[in-house]
Design a protein around this motif. Structure first.
Motif, PDB file in Angstrom:
ATOM      1  N   TYR A 134      45.863  21.243  47.790  1.00  0.00           N
ATOM      2  CA  TYR A 134      46.651  20.312  48.602  1.00  0.00           C
ATOM      3  C   TYR A 134      45.918  19.923  49.881  1.00  0.00           C
ATOM      4  O   TYR A 134      45.264  20.749  50.518  1.00  0.00           O
ATOM      5  CB  TYR A 134      47.993  20.960  48.953  1.00  0.00           C
ATOM      6  N   GLN A 135      46.051  18.654  50.253  1.00  0.00           N
ATOM      7  CA  GLN A 135      45.571  18.156  51.538  1.00  0.00           C
ATOM      8  C   GLN A 135      46.722  17.422  52.214  1.00  0.00           C
ATOM      9  O   GLN A 135      47.536  16.777  51.539  1.00  0.00           O
ATOM     10  CB  GLN A 135      44.403  17.186  51.347  1.00  0.00           C
ATOM     11  N   GLN A 136      46.783  17.532  53.532  1.00  0.00           N
ATOM     12  CA  GLN A 136      47.823  16.824  54.273  1.00  0.00           C
ATOM     13  C   GLN A 136      47.781  15.342  53.893  1.00  0.00           C
ATOM     14  O   GLN A 136      46.711  14.742  53.816  1.00  0.00           O
ATOM     15  CB  GLN A 136      47.617  16.986  55.774  1.00  0.00           C
ATOM     16  N   ASN A 147      61.292  14.462  47.987  1.00  0.00           N
ATOM     17  CA  ASN A 147      61.003  13.918  49.314  1.00  0.00           C
ATOM     18  C   ASN A 147      60.688  15.105  50.219  1.00  0.00           C
ATOM     19  O   ASN A 147      60.655  16.256  49.762  1.00  0.00           O
ATOM     20  CB  ASN A 147      62.186  13.098  49.834  1.00  0.00           C
ATOM     21  N   ASP A 148      60.469  14.824  51.501  1.00  0.00           N
ATOM     22  CA  ASP A 148      60.101  15.898  52.427  1.00  0.00           C
ATOM     23  C   ASP A 148      61.157  16.995  52.479  1.00  0.00           C
ATOM     24  O   ASP A 148      60.833  18.183  52.528  1.00  0.00           O
ATOM     25  CB  ASP A 148      59.872  15.339  53.832  1.00  0.00           C
ATOM     26  N   GLU A 149      62.426  16.615  52.445  1.00  0.00           N
ATOM     27  CA  GLU A 149      63.503  17.599  52.509  1.00  0.00           C
ATOM     28  C   GLU A 149      63.519  18.509  51.278  1.00  0.00           C
ATOM     29  O   GLU A 149      63.689  19.719  51.386  1.00  0.00           O
ATOM     30  CB  GLU A 149      64.854  16.889  52.650  1.00  0.00           C
ATOM     31  N   LYS A 150      63.329  17.922  50.108  1.00  0.00           N
ATOM     32  CA  LYS A 150      63.331  18.724  48.878  1.00  0.00           C
ATOM     33  C   LYS A 150      62.094  19.623  48.795  1.00  0.00           C
ATOM     34  O   LYS A 150      62.160  20.735  48.272  1.00  0.00           O
ATOM     35  CB  LYS A 150      63.400  17.816  47.645  1.00  0.00           C
ATOM     36  N   LEU A 151      60.978  19.163  49.329  1.00  0.00           N
ATOM     37  CA  LEU A 151      59.745  19.945  49.299  1.00  0.00           C
ATOM     38  C   LEU A 151      59.780  21.127  50.272  1.00  0.00           C
ATOM     39  O   LEU A 151      59.211  22.186  49.985  1.00  0.00           O
ATOM     40  CB  LEU A 151      58.551  19.035  49.624  1.00  0.00           C
ATOM     41  N   ARG A 152      60.431  20.966  51.397  1.00  0.00           N
ATOM     42  CA  ARG A 152      60.395  21.941  52.497  1.00  0.00           C
ATOM     43  C   ARG A 152      60.604  23.396  52.056  1.00  0.00           C
ATOM     44  O   ARG A 152      59.796  24.265  52.405  1.00  0.00           O
ATOM     45  CB  ARG A 152      61.397  21.550  53.581  1.00  0.00           C
ATOM     46  N   PRO A 153      61.653  23.731  51.285  1.00  0.00           N
ATOM     47  CA  PRO A 153      61.835  25.152  50.939  1.00  0.00           C
ATOM     48  C   PRO A 153      60.729  25.701  50.035  1.00  0.00           C
ATOM     49  O   PRO A 153      60.451  26.901  50.058  1.00  0.00           O
ATOM     50  CB  PRO A 153      63.195  25.193  50.241  1.00  0.00           C
ATOM     51  N   TRP A 154      60.099  24.847  49.263  1.00  0.00           N
ATOM     52  CA  TRP A 154      59.027  25.294  48.381  1.00  0.00           C
ATOM     53  C   TRP A 154      57.760  25.604  49.176  1.00  0.00           C
ATOM     54  O   TRP A 154      57.007  26.505  48.818  1.00  0.00           O
ATOM     55  CB  TRP A 154      58.750  24.260  47.286  1.00  0.00           C
ATOM     56  N   LEU A 155      57.527  24.865  50.254  1.00  0.00           N
ATOM     57  CA  LEU A 155      56.329  25.086  51.070  1.00  0.00           C
ATOM     58  C   LEU A 155      56.255  26.519  51.583  1.00  0.00           C
ATOM     59  O   LEU A 155      55.175  27.105  51.654  1.00  0.00           O
ATOM     60  CB  LEU A 155      56.299  24.114  52.254  1.00  0.00           C
ATOM     61  N   ALA A 186      47.960  15.295  38.363  1.00  0.00           N
ATOM     62  CA  ALA A 186      48.571  16.540  37.889  1.00  0.00           C
ATOM     63  C   ALA A 186      48.671  17.494  39.076  1.00  0.00           C
ATOM     64  O   ALA A 186      47.855  17.431  40.001  1.00  0.00           O
ATOM     65  CB  ALA A 186      47.752  17.173  36.778  1.00  0.00           C
ATOM     66  N   THR A 187      49.669  18.374  39.020  1.00  0.00           N
ATOM     67  CA  THR A 187      49.899  19.295  40.128  1.00  0.00           C
ATOM     68  C   THR A 187      50.629  20.543  39.643  1.00  0.00           C
ATOM     69  O   THR A 187      51.346  20.496  38.639  1.00  0.00           O
ATOM     70  CB  THR A 187      50.714  18.602  41.250  1.00  0.00           C
ATOM     71  N   ALA A 188      50.412  21.643  40.336  1.00  0.00           N
ATOM     72  CA  ALA A 188      51.162  22.885  40.102  1.00  0.00           C
ATOM     73  C   ALA A 188      51.036  23.746  41.353  1.00  0.00           C
ATOM     74  O   ALA A 188      50.051  23.641  42.098  1.00  0.00           O
ATOM     75  CB  ALA A 188      50.634  23.638  38.891  1.00  0.00           C
ATOM     76  N   MET A 189      52.041  24.583  41.571  1.00  0.00           N
ATOM     77  CA  MET A 189      52.089  25.438  42.757  1.00  0.00           C
ATOM     78  C   MET A 189      52.063  26.911  42.375  1.00  0.00           C
ATOM     79  O   MET A 189      52.713  27.316  41.416  1.00  0.00           O
ATOM     80  CB  MET A 189      53.385  25.187  43.529  1.00  0.00           C
ATOM     81  N   ALA A 190      51.349  27.700  43.173  1.00  0.00           N
ATOM     82  CA  ALA A 190      51.386  29.156  43.078  1.00  0.00           C
ATOM     83  C   ALA A 190      52.451  29.624  44.069  1.00  0.00           C
ATOM     84  O   ALA A 190      52.234  29.600  45.280  1.00  0.00           O
ATOM     85  CB  ALA A 190      50.027  29.751  43.425  1.00  0.00           C
ATOM     86  N   LEU A 191      53.608  30.002  43.553  1.00  0.00           N
ATOM     87  CA  LEU A 191      54.755  30.356  44.385  1.00  0.00           C
ATOM     88  C   LEU A 191      55.002  31.859  44.389  1.00  0.00           C
ATOM     89  O   LEU A 191      54.930  32.505  43.339  1.00  0.00           O
ATOM     90  CB  LEU A 191      56.023  29.674  43.855  1.00  0.00           C
ATOM     91  N   HIS A 192      55.314  32.408  45.565  1.00  0.00           N
ATOM     92  CA  HIS A 192      55.771  33.796  45.622  1.00  0.00           C
ATOM     93  C   HIS A 192      57.062  33.853  44.801  1.00  0.00           C
ATOM     94  O   HIS A 192      57.948  33.024  44.957  1.00  0.00           O
ATOM     95  CB  HIS A 192      56.038  34.227  47.060  1.00  0.00           C
ATOM     96  N   SER A 193      57.155  34.816  43.910  1.00  0.00           N
ATOM     97  CA  SER A 193      58.283  34.909  42.988  1.00  0.00           C
ATOM     98  C   SER A 193      59.571  35.348  43.664  1.00  0.00           C
ATOM     99  O   SER A 193      59.558  36.186  44.563  1.00  0.00           O
ATOM    100  CB  SER A 193      57.954  35.896  41.874  1.00  0.00           C
ATOM    101  N   GLU A 194      60.664  34.785  43.208  1.00  0.00           N
ATOM    102  CA  GLU A 194      61.989  35.267  43.590  1.00  0.00           C
ATOM    103  C   GLU A 194      62.588  36.126  42.479  1.00  0.00           C
ATOM    104  O   GLU A 194      63.692  36.629  42.608  1.00  0.00           O
ATOM    105  CB  GLU A 194      62.911  34.083  43.894  1.00  0.00           C
ATOM    106  N   VAL A 195      61.848  36.293  41.381  1.00  0.00           N
ATOM    107  CA  VAL A 195      62.320  37.047  40.225  1.00  0.00           C
ATOM    108  C   VAL A 195      61.693  38.437  40.172  1.00  0.00           C
ATOM    109  O   VAL A 195      62.375  39.427  39.943  1.00  0.00           O
ATOM    110  CB  VAL A 195      62.017  36.290  38.912  1.00  0.00           C
ATOM    111  N   TYR A 196      60.379  38.524  40.368  1.00  0.00           N
ATOM    112  CA  TYR A 196      59.656  39.787  40.286  1.00  0.00           C
ATOM    113  C   TYR A 196      59.160  40.210  41.664  1.00  0.00           C
ATOM    114  O   TYR A 196      58.541  39.411  42.361  1.00  0.00           O
ATOM    115  CB  TYR A 196      58.442  39.666  39.364  1.00  0.00           C
TER     116      TYR A 196
END
Length: 147
Positions: free
Chosen positions: A36-38, A57-65, A86-96
């Protein structure tokens, strides 16, 4: 689903036996992988819409950031157009606990069959392995998989 039946969300889990073997990122000629780049947000929102997830939009993206691992948001760029496709995110899990979730995998349908979804997925998985994550999983979102 009826109220009497339990429902288990489909999950894909990276096998622990392969934690020492990160997947290779393979892209066809004419495409480049980067993080990602600004300023990527408007095109990211468009790719999400094209892949079947409108309303970003920015609001929907905010919690994922807040959940994205450092250097863990990957983009495939179409070299000729300089567009994110194409895009994908490495997210800290809320499951494990101490786990990582491959999140928001999406591809522009104008670039089918080129393995772009596989490339960003491999990049995310390799990033988790590099960061020492042992529980790496993918939970498809309600609209299903889009590659």
């Amino acid at each position: 689903m009826s109220e009497n039946k339990s429902y288990t969300q489909l999950q894909m889990v990276w096998p622990e036996r392969l934690l020492n073997v990160p997947p290779a990122v393979r892209l066809p000629p004419g495409y480049t992988l980067r993080t990602y780049q600004q300023g990527d947000e408007p095109r990211f929102y468009k790719v999400m819409e094209l892949a079947g997830w409108p309303g970003w939009n920015d609001e929907k993206l905010r919690p994922w950031l807040a959940r994205i691992l450092s250097d863990g948001w990957f983009m495939v760029i179409h070299d000729e157009s300089s567009q994110i496709v194409a895009t994908a995110m490495a997210l800290h899990s809320e499951v494990y606990p101490s786990g990582g979730e491959l999140g928001w995998l999406a591809c522009d349908p104008a670039h089918p069959g080129k393995g772009l979804g596989m490339a960003v997925s491999a990049a995310v998985t390799a990033r988790f392995i590099d960061a020492g994550y042992r529980n790496i999983h993918r939970i498809p979102r309600t609209f299903g998989w889009r590659h």
